[in-house]
Design a protein around this motif. Structure first.
Motif, PDB file in Angstrom:
ATOM      1  N   ARG A 130       0.875  -1.166   0.000  1.00 10.14           N
ATOM      2  CA  ARG A 130       0.000   0.000   0.000  1.00 10.14           C
ATOM      3  C   ARG A 130       0.913   1.215   0.000  1.00 10.14           C
ATOM      4  O   ARG A 130       1.740   1.344   0.914  1.00 10.14           O
ATOM      5  CB  ARG A 130      -0.919  -0.012   1.219  1.00 10.14           C
ATOM      6  N   ASP A 131       0.869   2.008  -1.033  1.00  8.59           N
ATOM      7  CA  ASP A 131       1.794   3.153  -1.183  1.00  8.59           C
ATOM      8  C   ASP A 131       3.237   2.700  -1.011  1.00  8.59           C
ATOM      9  O   ASP A 131       4.036   3.352  -0.338  1.00  8.59           O
ATOM     10  CB  ASP A 131       1.465   4.258  -0.159  1.00  8.59           C
ATOM     11  N   GLY A 132       3.537   1.486  -1.549  1.00  3.65           N
ATOM     12  CA  GLY A 132       4.917   1.006  -1.515  1.00  3.65           C
ATOM     13  C   GLY A 132       5.313   0.389  -0.183  1.00  3.65           C
ATOM     14  O   GLY A 132       6.434  -0.112  -0.017  1.00  3.65           O
ATOM     15  N   ILE A 133       4.409   0.400   0.778  1.00  2.00           N
ATOM     16  CA  ILE A 133       4.720  -0.148   2.111  1.00  2.00           C
ATOM     17  C   ILE A 133       4.066  -1.524   2.257  1.00  2.00           C
ATOM     18  O   ILE A 133       2.901  -1.697   1.860  1.00  2.00           O
ATOM     19  CB  ILE A 133       4.194   0.805   3.211  1.00  2.00           C
ATOM     20  N   PRO A 134       4.799  -2.524   2.787  1.00  2.00           N
ATOM     21  CA  PRO A 134       4.193  -3.845   2.982  1.00  2.00           C
ATOM     22  C   PRO A 134       2.890  -3.723   3.778  1.00  2.00           C
ATOM     23  O   PRO A 134       2.843  -3.035   4.798  1.00  2.00           O
ATOM     24  CB  PRO A 134       5.256  -4.602   3.788  1.00  2.00           C
ATOM     25  N   ALA A 135       1.833  -4.360   3.273  1.00  4.73           N
ATOM     26  CA  ALA A 135       0.510  -4.273   3.926  1.00  4.73           C
ATOM     27  C   ALA A 135       0.162  -5.631   4.536  1.00  4.73           C
ATOM     28  O   ALA A 135      -0.150  -6.592   3.829  1.00  4.73           O
ATOM     29  CB  ALA A 135      -0.547  -3.859   2.899  1.00  4.73           C
ATOM     30  N   PHE A 136       0.250  -5.711   5.864  1.00  2.00           N
ATOM     31  CA  PHE A 136      -0.128  -6.944   6.564  1.00  2.00           C
ATOM     32  C   PHE A 136      -1.631  -7.206   6.396  1.00  2.00           C
ATOM     33  O   PHE A 136      -2.416  -6.262   6.328  1.00  2.00           O
ATOM     34  CB  PHE A 136       0.194  -6.823   8.060  1.00  2.00           C
ATOM     35  N   ASP A 137      -1.991  -8.480   6.362  1.00  2.00           N
ATOM     36  CA  ASP A 137      -3.420  -8.809   6.388  1.00  2.00           C
ATOM     37  C   ASP A 137      -4.026  -8.380   7.708  1.00  2.00           C
ATOM     38  O   ASP A 137      -5.152  -7.884   7.761  1.00  2.00           O
ATOM     39  CB  ASP A 137      -3.613 -10.316   6.206  1.00  2.00           C
ATOM     40  N   LEU A 138      -3.240  -8.587   8.777  1.00  2.00           N
ATOM     41  CA  LEU A 138      -3.721  -8.250  10.111  1.00  2.00           C
ATOM     42  C   LEU A 138      -2.557  -7.932  11.036  1.00  2.00           C
ATOM     43  O   LEU A 138      -1.551  -8.655  11.041  1.00  2.00           O
ATOM     44  CB  LEU A 138      -4.512  -9.435  10.700  1.00  2.00           C
ATOM     45  N   VAL A 139      -2.689  -6.841  11.784  1.00  2.00           N
ATOM     46  CA  VAL A 139      -1.752  -6.526  12.866  1.00  2.00           C
ATOM     47  C   VAL A 139      -2.558  -6.487  14.160  1.00  2.00           C
ATOM     48  O   VAL A 139      -3.547  -5.758  14.255  1.00  2.00           O
ATOM     49  CB  VAL A 139      -1.033  -5.178  12.654  1.00  2.00           C
ATOM     50  N   LEU A 140      -2.154  -7.325  15.118  1.00  2.00           N
ATOM     51  CA  LEU A 140      -2.783  -7.298  16.446  1.00  2.00           C
ATOM     52  C   LEU A 140      -1.980  -6.345  17.318  1.00  2.00           C
ATOM     53  O   LEU A 140      -0.748  -6.390  17.338  1.00  2.00           O
ATOM     54  CB  LEU A 140      -2.775  -8.700  17.062  1.00  2.00           C
ATOM     55  N   TYR A 183       4.428   3.822  12.851  1.00  2.00           N
ATOM     56  CA  TYR A 183       3.106   4.150  12.309  1.00  2.00           C
ATOM     57  C   TYR A 183       2.996   3.882  10.796  1.00  2.00           C
ATOM     58  O   TYR A 183       1.980   3.345  10.337  1.00  2.00           O
ATOM     59  CB  TYR A 183       2.739   5.604  12.592  1.00  2.00           C
ATOM     60  N   PRO A 184       4.013   4.218   9.964  1.00  2.00           N
ATOM     61  CA  PRO A 184       3.847   3.933   8.532  1.00  2.00           C
ATOM     62  C   PRO A 184       3.510   2.471   8.246  1.00  2.00           C
ATOM     63  O   PRO A 184       2.640   2.174   7.420  1.00  2.00           O
ATOM     64  CB  PRO A 184       5.210   4.333   7.940  1.00  2.00           C
ATOM     65  N   LEU A 185       4.140   1.530   8.966  1.00  2.00           N
ATOM     66  CA  LEU A 185       3.866   0.108   8.742  1.00  2.00           C
ATOM     67  C   LEU A 185       2.508  -0.275   9.328  1.00  2.00           C
ATOM     68  O   LEU A 185       1.717  -0.977   8.699  1.00  2.00           O
ATOM     69  CB  LEU A 185       4.974  -0.763   9.341  1.00  2.00           C
ATOM     70  N   LEU A 186       2.217   0.204  10.514  1.00  2.00           N
ATOM     71  CA  LEU A 186       0.929  -0.114  11.149  1.00  2.00           C
ATOM     72  C   LEU A 186      -0.232   0.389  10.286  1.00  2.00           C
ATOM     73  O   LEU A 186      -1.198  -0.339  10.053  1.00  2.00           O
ATOM     74  CB  LEU A 186       0.873   0.515  12.541  1.00  2.00           C
ATOM     75  N   ASN A 187      -0.106   1.590   9.771  1.00  2.00           N
ATOM     76  CA  ASN A 187      -1.230   2.211   9.051  1.00  2.00           C
ATOM     77  C   ASN A 187      -1.348   1.780   7.599  1.00  2.00           C
ATOM     78  O   ASN A 187      -2.308   2.148   6.921  1.00  2.00           O
ATOM     79  CB  ASN A 187      -1.155   3.738   9.181  1.00  2.00           C
ATOM     80  N   ALA A 188      -0.410   0.958   7.136  1.00  2.00           N
ATOM     81  CA  ALA A 188      -0.516   0.392   5.779  1.00  2.00           C
ATOM     82  C   ALA A 188      -1.290  -0.921   5.787  1.00  2.00           C
ATOM     83  O   ALA A 188      -1.640  -1.440   4.732  1.00  2.00           O
ATOM     84  CB  ALA A 188       0.890   0.157   5.205  1.00  2.00           C
ATOM     85  N   ALA A 189      -1.589  -1.446   6.979  1.00  2.00           N
ATOM     86  CA  ALA A 189      -2.202  -2.771   7.088  1.00  2.00           C
ATOM     87  C   ALA A 189      -3.650  -2.789   6.570  1.00  2.00           C
ATOM     88  O   ALA A 189      -4.336  -1.755   6.596  1.00  2.00           O
ATOM     89  CB  ALA A 189      -2.185  -3.242   8.549  1.00  2.00           C
ATOM     90  N   ASP A 190      -4.102  -3.974   6.121  1.00  2.00           N
ATOM     91  CA  ASP A 190      -5.499  -4.144   5.727  1.00  2.00           C
ATOM     92  C   ASP A 190      -6.423  -4.116   6.938  1.00  2.00           C
ATOM     93  O   ASP A 190      -7.574  -3.688   6.848  1.00  2.00           O
ATOM     94  CB  ASP A 190      -5.687  -5.490   5.021  1.00  2.00           C
ATOM     95  N   ARG A 191      -5.894  -4.614   8.071  1.00  2.00           N
ATOM     96  CA  ARG A 191      -6.680  -4.670   9.309  1.00  2.00           C
ATOM     97  C   ARG A 191      -5.748  -4.456  10.492  1.00  2.00           C
ATOM     98  O   ARG A 191      -4.666  -5.052  10.532  1.00  2.00           O
ATOM     99  CB  ARG A 191      -7.321  -6.054   9.491  1.00  2.00           C
ATOM    100  N   VAL A 192      -6.173  -3.624  11.431  1.00  2.00           N
ATOM    101  CA  VAL A 192      -5.488  -3.513  12.719  1.00  2.00           C
ATOM    102  C   VAL A 192      -6.546  -3.738  13.786  1.00  2.00           C
ATOM    103  O   VAL A 192      -7.581  -3.058  13.793  1.00  2.00           O
ATOM    104  CB  VAL A 192      -4.807  -2.146  12.930  1.00  2.00           C
ATOM    105  N   TRP A 193      -6.308  -4.767  14.623  1.00  2.00           N
ATOM    106  CA  TRP A 193      -7.248  -5.085  15.693  1.00  2.00           C
ATOM    107  C   TRP A 193      -6.557  -4.861  17.037  1.00  2.00           C
ATOM    108  O   TRP A 193      -5.515  -5.470  17.296  1.00  2.00           O
ATOM    109  CB  TRP A 193      -7.731  -6.540  15.588  1.00  2.00           C
ATOM    110  N   ALA A 194      -7.146  -4.000  17.849  1.00  2.00           N
ATOM    111  CA  ALA A 194      -6.616  -3.758  19.196  1.00  2.00           C
ATOM    112  C   ALA A 194      -7.393  -4.626  20.179  1.00  2.00           C
ATOM    113  O   ALA A 194      -8.623  -4.609  20.188  1.00  2.00           O
ATOM    114  CB  ALA A 194      -6.775  -2.285  19.563  1.00  2.00           C
ATOM    115  N   LEU A 195      -6.663  -5.417  20.972  1.00  2.00           N
ATOM    116  CA  LEU A 195      -7.292  -6.256  22.001  1.00  2.00           C
ATOM    117  C   LEU A 195      -7.064  -5.569  23.335  1.00  2.00           C
ATOM    118  O   LEU A 195      -5.916  -5.412  23.760  1.00  2.00           O
ATOM    119  CB  LEU A 195      -6.654  -7.650  22.037  1.00  2.00           C
TER     120      LEU A 195
END
Ligand code: 6PG
Length: 245
Positions: A130-140, A183-195
């Motif tokens: 996403r904008d050249g940054i690796p986009a995780f499917d999910l970051v917990l 933040y650039p890596l966290l905010n490129a993710a498809d999903r971020v779930w905070a537990l």
């Protein structure tokens, strides 16, 4: 906070930590069957709250529903200790999950400060961009009772990092340094779930949700508010105890 960001943000509440672990576990199982050939890249969180989720994922019924060979596991942050140290996030996840599942898992070698190597690994393994940054499917992620997330603590340098994806962050409040996603890596993710679970977190959750509601993201004070995926979804999974009145 723009309307789009608001639309992609939601809060999910479950009765208690066990119900939270079961619900999130089943959602991860669903995600592991997503279309596409690339591995399903998931970054795990440290701390105590996700331990119950990892244990739920390593046991039936959740275990049976996950397409484990497709799942590739990473970490969003790590303490500067070896994996057998009680403080190690990898150590915790290894006992609760990794030792019981057939998935690749990539440890952060934080005790040797190898942040650049981990960033290179993420760039080589996580193909989706996403904008050249690796986009995780999910970051917990989790949230500390000071509003920190990953190892992005209030007032620390890594909060201002806009180029590097993984750094070593000096954390004077813990007299240590930790490896963490930025933040650039966290905010490129498809999903971020905070537990977020437990009554100790309720006040900070209330303050953060109120700030979000006002369209504010004062991340230097509440670092978790800097996590706002550019196109992905953001879900705060709470138990009843952490839910503001
Ligand atoms: C860590 C975590 C950290 C954690 C919070 C919440 O390494 O400690 O990644 O960000 O999520 O500190 O921790 P608890 O779940 O233990 O409250």
């Amino acid at each position: 906070m723009n309307d789009v960001s608001a639309k992609r943000f939601r809060v999910e509440v479950r009765a208690d930590a066990a119900a939270l672990a079961a619900a999130v576990g089943e959602q991860i199982a669903l995600l592991s069957h997503r279309p596409g050939d690339e591995p399903v890249a998931i970054a795990l969180s440290g701390g105590s709250t996700p331990k119950r989720l990892y244990e739920a994922m390593a046991a039936s019924p959740v275990y049976d529903h996950v397409a484990w060979p497709r799942v590739e596991l990473f970490f969003g942050d790590e303490r500067s200790v070896p994996p057998d140290d009680p403080e190690s996030n990898y150590g915790m996840a290894s006992k609760a999950l990794l030792s019981g599942v057939p998935s690749r898992a990539h440890r952060m070698v934080a005790e040797r400060g190898e942040a650049e190597a981990y960033e290179d690994l993420v760039r080589s393994r996580v193909k989706h961009r996403r904008d050249g940054i690796p986009a995780f499917d999910l970051v917990l992620i989790g949230m500390g009772d000071d509003g920190h997330t990953c190892s992005l603590f209030p007032g620390t340098r890594a909060l201002e990092e806009r180029k590097r994806l993984v750094v070593m962050n000096e954390v004077p409040q813990k007299k240590t340094r930790r490896m963490t996603f930025t933040y650039p890596l966290l905010n490129a993710a498809d999903r971020v779930w905070a537990l977020i679970a437990g009554k100790d977190k309720r006040e900070k959750v209330a303050e953060c949700l109120a700030a979000r509601g006002r369209g504010e993201h004062p991340y230097p004070i509440y670092p978790i508010l800097g996590v706002d995926p550019t196109e992905g979804e953001l879900v705060w999974w709470l138990d009843e105890a952490a839910k503001p009145a």
